[in-house]
Scaffold this motif. Structure first.
Motif, PDB file in Angstrom:
ATOM      1  N   GLU A 100     -19.057 -15.213  -1.220  1.00 54.89           N
ATOM      2  CA  GLU A 100     -19.143 -14.918   0.065  1.00 54.89           C
ATOM      3  C   GLU A 100     -18.406 -16.626   0.842  1.00 54.89           C
ATOM      4  O   GLU A 100     -18.985 -17.415   1.354  1.00 54.89           O
ATOM      5  CB  GLU A 100     -20.104 -14.340   0.801  1.00 54.89           C
ATOM      6  N   ARG A 101     -17.217 -16.069   2.119  1.00 53.24           N
ATOM      7  CA  ARG A 101     -17.206 -17.083   3.157  1.00 53.24           C
ATOM      8  C   ARG A 101     -18.131 -16.162   4.143  1.00 53.24           C
ATOM      9  O   ARG A 101     -17.784 -17.059   5.659  1.00 53.24           O
ATOM     10  CB  ARG A 101     -16.276 -16.540   3.153  1.00 53.24           C
ATOM     11  N   GLY A 102     -18.292 -14.746   4.712  1.00 53.49           N
ATOM     12  CA  GLY A 102     -19.253 -14.920   6.152  1.00 53.49           C
ATOM     13  C   GLY A 102     -17.591 -14.169   7.065  1.00 53.49           C
ATOM     14  O   GLY A 102     -16.429 -13.802   6.092  1.00 53.49           O
ATOM     15  N   PRO A 103     -17.823 -14.383   8.340  1.00 53.03           N
ATOM     16  CA  PRO A 103     -17.056 -13.252   8.620  1.00 53.03           C
ATOM     17  C   PRO A 103     -15.336 -14.683   8.738  1.00 53.03           C
ATOM     18  O   PRO A 103     -15.613 -15.945   9.326  1.00 53.03           O
ATOM     19  CB  PRO A 103     -17.504 -13.275   9.757  1.00 53.03           C
ATOM     20  N   VAL A 104     -14.697 -14.229   8.550  1.00 54.24           N
ATOM     21  CA  VAL A 104     -13.198 -15.358   8.517  1.00 54.24           C
ATOM     22  C   VAL A 104     -12.122 -14.218   9.532  1.00 54.24           C
ATOM     23  O   VAL A 104     -12.082 -13.264   9.771  1.00 54.24           O
ATOM     24  CB  VAL A 104     -12.844 -15.309   7.428  1.00 54.24           C
ATOM     25  N   PRO A 105     -11.364 -15.248  10.412  1.00 54.29           N
ATOM     26  CA  PRO A 105     -10.319 -15.126  11.361  1.00 54.29           C
ATOM     27  C   PRO A 105      -9.500 -14.025  10.261  1.00 54.29           C
ATOM     28  O   PRO A 105      -8.854 -14.370   9.829  1.00 54.29           O
ATOM     29  CB  PRO A 105      -9.953 -16.346  11.913  1.00 54.29           C
ATOM     30  N   THR A 106      -8.900 -13.401  11.207  1.00 48.58           N
ATOM     31  CA  THR A 106      -7.452 -12.355  10.790  1.00 48.58           C
ATOM     32  C   THR A 106      -6.079 -12.066  11.610  1.00 48.58           C
ATOM     33  O   THR A 106      -6.685 -12.555  12.059  1.00 48.58           O
ATOM     34  CB  THR A 106      -7.574 -10.611   9.906  1.00 48.58           C
ATOM     35  N   PHE A 107      -5.263 -12.146  11.170  1.00 50.10           N
ATOM     36  CA  PHE A 107      -3.892 -12.770  11.838  1.00 50.10           C
ATOM     37  C   PHE A 107      -3.027 -12.435  11.205  1.00 50.10           C
ATOM     38  O   PHE A 107      -2.533 -12.116   9.657  1.00 50.10           O
ATOM     39  CB  PHE A 107      -3.839 -14.312  12.382  1.00 50.10           C
ATOM     40  N   ASN A 108      -1.639 -11.796  12.159  1.00 53.01           N
ATOM     41  CA  ASN A 108       0.026 -11.693  11.412  1.00 53.01           C
ATOM     42  C   ASN A 108       0.180 -13.151  11.831  1.00 53.01           C
ATOM     43  O   ASN A 108       0.166 -13.706  12.242  1.00 53.01           O
ATOM     44  CB  ASN A 108      -0.440 -10.456  12.243  1.00 53.01           C
ATOM     45  N   GLY A 120      -0.362 -18.290   4.501  1.00 53.76           N
ATOM     46  CA  GLY A 120       0.027 -17.560   6.408  1.00 53.76           C
ATOM     47  C   GLY A 120       0.703 -19.518   6.701  1.00 53.76           C
ATOM     48  O   GLY A 120       1.872 -19.372   7.690  1.00 53.76           O
ATOM     49  N   LYS A 121      -0.397 -20.618   6.294  1.00 53.28           N
ATOM     50  CA  LYS A 121       0.749 -21.720   6.565  1.00 53.28           C
ATOM     51  C   LYS A 121       1.100 -22.254   5.993  1.00 53.28           C
ATOM     52  O   LYS A 121       2.582 -22.886   6.483  1.00 53.28           O
ATOM     53  CB  LYS A 121      -0.477 -22.533   6.115  1.00 53.28           C
ATOM     54  N   TYR A 170      13.816  -5.922  21.815  1.00 50.42           N
ATOM     55  CA  TYR A 170      13.354  -6.168  20.760  1.00 50.42           C
ATOM     56  C   TYR A 170      13.765  -5.246  18.923  1.00 50.42           C
ATOM     57  O   TYR A 170      14.135  -4.143  18.932  1.00 50.42           O
ATOM     58  CB  TYR A 170      12.356  -5.970  20.443  1.00 50.42           C
ATOM     59  N   VAL A 171      14.658  -6.288  18.267  1.00 47.68           N
ATOM     60  CA  VAL A 171      14.287  -5.577  16.855  1.00 47.68           C
ATOM     61  C   VAL A 171      13.751  -6.399  15.841  1.00 47.68           C
ATOM     62  O   VAL A 171      13.496  -7.754  15.858  1.00 47.68           O
ATOM     63  CB  VAL A 171      16.333  -5.984  16.537  1.00 47.68           C
ATOM     64  N   MET A 172      13.111  -5.463  15.490  1.00 50.53           N
ATOM     65  CA  MET A 172      11.686  -6.132  14.223  1.00 50.53           C
ATOM     66  C   MET A 172      12.292  -5.730  13.293  1.00 50.53           C
ATOM     67  O   MET A 172      12.640  -4.634  12.663  1.00 50.53           O
ATOM     68  CB  MET A 172      10.644  -5.320  14.376  1.00 50.53           C
ATOM     69  N   LEU A 173      11.453  -7.176  11.896  1.00 45.97           N
ATOM     70  CA  LEU A 173      11.591  -6.714  10.661  1.00 45.97           C
ATOM     71  C   LEU A 173      10.076  -6.800  10.611  1.00 45.97           C
ATOM     72  O   LEU A 173       9.548  -8.132  10.843  1.00 45.97           O
ATOM     73  CB  LEU A 173      12.810  -8.180  10.023  1.00 45.97           C
ATOM     74  N   SER A 174       9.818  -6.306   8.940  1.00 47.92           N
ATOM     75  CA  SER A 174       8.506  -5.841   9.307  1.00 47.92           C
ATOM     76  C   SER A 174       8.101  -5.746   7.825  1.00 47.92           C
ATOM     77  O   SER A 174       9.075  -5.065   6.754  1.00 47.92           O
ATOM     78  CB  SER A 174       7.531  -4.735  10.121  1.00 47.92           C
ATOM     79  N   ALA A 175       7.184  -6.299   6.816  1.00 52.60           N
ATOM     80  CA  ALA A 175       6.524  -5.991   5.906  1.00 52.60           C
ATOM     81  C   ALA A 175       4.964  -7.321   5.844  1.00 52.60           C
ATOM     82  O   ALA A 175       4.860  -7.765   6.260  1.00 52.60           O
ATOM     83  CB  ALA A 175       7.175  -6.803   5.148  1.00 52.60           C
ATOM     84  N   HIS A 176       3.903  -6.140   5.149  1.00 54.37           N
ATOM     85  CA  HIS A 176       3.139  -6.909   5.118  1.00 54.37           C
ATOM     86  C   HIS A 176       3.253  -7.805   4.031  1.00 54.37           C
ATOM     87  O   HIS A 176       3.246  -7.811   3.295  1.00 54.37           O
ATOM     88  CB  HIS A 176       1.463  -5.433   4.849  1.00 54.37           C
ATOM     89  N   PHE A 177       1.512  -8.800   4.247  1.00 53.46           N
ATOM     90  CA  PHE A 177       1.524 -10.314   4.034  1.00 53.46           C
ATOM     91  C   PHE A 177       0.372 -10.046   2.686  1.00 53.46           C
ATOM     92  O   PHE A 177       1.035 -10.874   1.578  1.00 53.46           O
ATOM     93  CB  PHE A 177       1.725 -10.661   5.211  1.00 53.46           C
ATOM     94  N   ASP A 178      -0.117  -9.504   3.344  1.00 56.72           N
ATOM     95  CA  ASP A 178      -2.292  -9.656   1.867  1.00 56.72           C
ATOM     96  C   ASP A 178      -1.203  -8.141   1.339  1.00 56.72           C
ATOM     97  O   ASP A 178      -0.460  -7.723   0.646  1.00 56.72           O
ATOM     98  CB  ASP A 178      -2.856  -8.550   3.204  1.00 56.72           C
ATOM     99  N   SER A 179      -2.426  -8.505   0.243  1.00 57.13           N
ATOM    100  CA  SER A 179      -2.385  -8.088  -1.516  1.00 57.13           C
ATOM    101  C   SER A 179      -3.550  -8.214  -2.024  1.00 57.13           C
ATOM    102  O   SER A 179      -4.453  -7.917  -1.112  1.00 57.13           O
ATOM    103  CB  SER A 179      -1.160  -8.500  -2.274  1.00 57.13           C
ATOM    104  N   TRP A 180      -3.248  -6.803  -2.590  1.00 60.16           N
ATOM    105  CA  TRP A 180      -4.457  -6.514  -4.086  1.00 60.16           C
ATOM    106  C   TRP A 180      -4.366  -8.211  -4.510  1.00 60.16           C
ATOM    107  O   TRP A 180      -3.661  -8.854  -4.114  1.00 60.16           O
ATOM    108  CB  TRP A 180      -5.140  -5.788  -4.346  1.00 60.16           C
ATOM    109  N   ASP A 181      -5.554  -7.940  -5.038  1.00 60.96           N
ATOM    110  CA  ASP A 181      -5.915  -9.663  -6.134  1.00 60.96           C
ATOM    111  C   ASP A 181      -6.009  -9.360  -7.532  1.00 60.96           C
ATOM    112  O   ASP A 181      -6.580 -10.228  -8.067  1.00 60.96           O
ATOM    113  CB  ASP A 181      -7.146 -10.401  -5.310  1.00 60.96           C
ATOM    114  N   GLY A 182      -5.858  -7.585  -8.149  1.00 59.23           N
ATOM    115  CA  GLY A 182      -5.746  -8.061  -9.503  1.00 59.23           C
ATOM    116  C   GLY A 182      -4.284  -8.994 -10.001  1.00 59.23           C
ATOM    117  O   GLY A 182      -4.659  -9.083 -11.433  1.00 59.23           O
ATOM    118  N   GLY A 183      -3.277  -8.552  -9.259  1.00 57.24           N
ATOM    119  CA  GLY A 183      -2.255  -9.200  -9.836  1.00 57.24           C
ATOM    120  C   GLY A 183      -1.615 -10.575  -8.948  1.00 57.24           C
ATOM    121  O   GLY A 183      -2.555 -11.154  -8.181  1.00 57.24           O
TER     122      GLY A 183
END
Length: 516
Positions: free
Chosen positions: A270-278, A66-67, A292-305
C-alpha cells in the motif's frame, strides 16, 4: 474591362485553390510516407509494454510510464506536461505463488486482483464452496464455517471451450445441451449469491469478517485460457482469480468431498494517496492558436496483462500520430493537443477532470479523435449526435488514402455516446469528440481487461494504419477554414423507454479514489 477583372479574380481563386490542393496533397503524402517508412510503433510498444508494463492508476508503473512519455515527446521536439488532477489509492503488485498441495502437488495458474492486500507469510488451507442456502438467515448460520478456509465464490463453468470452437466442431444437440446447462447454472449461481443477502462487492467483505483465509474466484472471459482481472474488495485477506482450468479442478475436488488444500502467498504494498495526472502534449497553432484539435487515448490500464490493446495501442497510435505531425506538419493553423488520460478504467476520471479544468479549450475545440477498443484497424466513425459532423468528417476523410478509407463506415449524425471511453467526457458538454471504432480481433473475449492483453496481441499493420489516419484527420481539421458547429441533431426514440432520446449529462471526476 469588367470581364477582364472577373477573369483575373477567377484566375487568382483557381490558382490559390490549386496551390492549397497541392500543399494538402504534399502534407498527406509526407504523413503517409513517414508513418509507413519510419514507423516507431514496434520500438514504442516494446519500451512501454515490455519494459514498463501495466499502468494501473496509483501504481509506480503509471508514474514511470508518464515520465517515459514526457521524454519521448521532448525527444521529438514536442512540448508536453503532466497535469495533476487528483489522487488515488497507491498500490504496488508483488509476487504471487499458488499451489495445490493435497490431494496431489500441482502449480495453480492465478492472479491476485488489483489492490488485493499483501500477505506477511504463505497460508495453507482447505477450500470451501459458497453454499446454496435458502436465505440470508441460513447464510449467517453457515458463515462461521469459513474460518481459516479459502472460499470459492464463482460458478464452475460447464465448458472451457469458447462458443466458436463448439460451433466449428460440435454436434447441434451437444451445443444446445451445453448452452442450456450453462444458462441454468448461471441463473442458479446468481440466485445463490442473492440468497446470501450480499452482492459480488459486499460478499467478499462479509467472508473476510467471518475469518476466511482468502477469497478465490474465476472470471472467465469466454476464450481459451483467458480471465478478466479487476479489483479486490478485501482489506486484510487475499483475493485471487484462479484460471478456469484450475478453478474447475479445485471445485470438482471440493464438491466431491476430497478436501483439497492450497497454499497461497501474494505480496503487495500500500502506498497511500498518490498523485494522479494526465499527460498533455502540444504543437502550437500559427493562425488560430486558441482553437484546438485533439488526439485522445487513455494511458492507464488494468494489470492482469500489460494493457497492450487496452489501451496501449490507442496510446501508441496517438503518440505516433503526434510524432508524424511534428515532422510533416510542424506549423499547424490550429493548436494540436494530445491527451493521455489517467483513471479511465475507473470512470473516465482523467478526461472528465480535463473538461472541468479547461473550459477555454473545450469551448474552442474543433474536434477530438479518441481510440480505445483494441489493436484493430479503424472501421467505423459516427457523428455522436452532432448535426453537422458528417459534412466535416466526410470532407476530412476525402484526404485519406483509399487503402485506409475504404474500410471505414460512417454514420451521421449518429447518437451521442454516454460512456465507454474518453470522447464521451467531451460529448457530454456539447464538444465534438469522436470515437475511432476498431475491428474486433476478438477484443472482448481475449484481451479486454484480461490476463492475456500483452504485446504479442498487437497487429502492427493495423496500428500503423490508425496512426496515419489520425494524423491526416487532425491535419484536415486543423486546416479547415470553418469551425465545426455544435448543433445537436434530434435524437431517435429510446426503444427501451419509448421516449425521445436525451443528450448525456456531464459527470464530475472522482478526484480522490480507491479508498472505499
Amino acid at each position: 474591362m469588367k470581364n477582364f477583372t472577373r477573369l483575373l479574380i477567377a484566375s487568382a481563386l483557381f490558382t490559390g485553390s490549386t496551390a492549397f490542393a497541392q500543399t494538402k496533397n504534399a502534407v498527406v503524402d509526407n504523413i503517409v510516407k513517414e508513418g509507413t517508412e519510419n514507423s516507431q510503433l514496434e520500438k514504442l510498444a516494446h519500451e512501454l509494454l515490455d519494459g514498463i508494463g501495466p499502468r494501473l492508476v496509483g501504481t509506480p508503473q503509471f508514474d514511470q510510464a508518464g515520465k517515459w512519455a514526457l521524454d519521448k515527446y521532448k525527444g521529438w521536439g514536442i512540448t508536453a506536461r503532466q497535469e495533476k488532477w487528483g489522487d488515488w489509492r497507491g498500490w504496488e503488485r508483488g509476487t504471487s505463488h499458488i499451489d495445490m498441495v493435497y490431494p496431489r502437488i500441482h502449480s495453480i495458474e492465478g492472479t491476485q486482483l488489483a489492490w488485493s492486500p499483501g500477505m506477511k507469510k504463505a497460508v495453507t488451507a482447505e477450500t470451501i464452496i459458497l453454499p446454496d442456502v435458502a436465505d440470508s438467515v441460513a447464510f449467517e448460520k453457515w458463515l462461521p464455517s469459513v474460518k481459516g478456509k479459502f472460499v470459492m465464490i464463482s460458478m464452475n463453468q460447464p465448458t472451457g471451450r469458447p462458443d466458436d470452437n463448439w460451433k466449428e466442431f460440435g454436434l447441434s444437440g451437444s451445443i444446445d445441451k451445453m448452452k442450456e446447462a450453462r444458462t441454468a447454472q448461471t441463473a442458479a449461481w446468481r440466485k445463490r449469491i442473492s440468497n446470501t443477502g450480499f452482492n459480488n462487492k459486499t460478499l467478499p467483505v462479509a467472508l473476510e469478517k467471518a475469518g476466511a483465509a482468502g477469497i478465490i474466484g474465476n472470471y472467465w472471459s469466454a476464450g481459451f485460457g483467458v480471465d478478466k482481472i479487476f479489483g479486490a474488495y478485501t482489506k486484510t485477506i487475499p483475493t485471487v482469480d484462479i484460471a478456469l482450468e484450475d478453478y474447475g479442478l479445485l471445485y470438482r475436488l471440493t464438491e466431491n468431498g476430497e478436501k483439497p488444500r492450497i497454499t497461497i502467498q501474494t505480496e503487495s504494498k500500500e502506498r497511500g494517496p498518490v498523485p494522479t495526472f494526465n499527460i498533455i502534449g502540444e504543437i502550437k497553432g500559427t493562425e488560430k492558436p486558441n482553437e484546438y484539435v485533439m488526439l485522445s487515448a487513455h494511458f492507464d490500464s488494468w494489470d492482469g496483462g500489460t494493457g497492450a490493446t487496452d489501451n496501449g495501442t490507442g496510446t501508441l497510435t496517438m503518440m505516433e500520430a503526434m510524432r508524424i505531425l511534428k515532422k510533416a506538419y510542424p506549423h499547424p493553423k490550429r493548436t494540436i493537443l494530445v491527451g493521455h488520460w489517467d483513471s479511465e478504467e475507473q470512470g473516465l476520471n482523467g478526461s472528465r477532470a480535463f473538461v472541468e479544468d479547461h473550459p477555454e479549450i473545450v469551448a474552442n475545440l474543433q474536434a477530438l479523435f479518441n481510440q480505445d477498443n483494441g489493436t484493430g484497424r479503424v472501421v467505423n466513425i459516427g457523428g455522436q449526435g452532432f448535426a453537422k459532423a458528417g459534412d466535416f468528417i466526410s470532407r476530412w476523410l476525402e484526404a485519406v488514402p483509399d487503402t485506409i478509407r475504404h474500410q471505414i463506415k460512417t454514420s451521421f449524425p449518429g447518437s451521442p455516446g454516454g460512456g465507454g471511453s474518453d470522447f464521451a467526457s467531451f460529448v457530454a458538454v456539447g464538444a465534438p469528440g469522436f470515437s475511432l471504432g476498431s475491428n474486433s480481433w476478438s477484443y472482448g473475449n481475449y484481451t479486454w481487461h484480461t490476463n492475456r492483453d500483452t504485446y504479442d496481441k498487437i497487429v502492427f499493420d493495423d496500428v500503423r494504419s490508425n496512426a496515419i489516419l489520425t494524423a491526416i484527420l487532425v491535419y484536415m481539421a486543423s486546416e479547415d477554414p470553418a469551425k465545426m458547429p455544435r448543433d445537436k441533431a434530434e435524437l431517435p426514440v429510446n426503444t427501451r423507454t419509448g421516449k425521445p432520446g436525451t443528450w448525456p449529462e456531464q459527470v464530475k471526476a472522482n478526484r480522490h479514489g480507491g479508498f472505499d
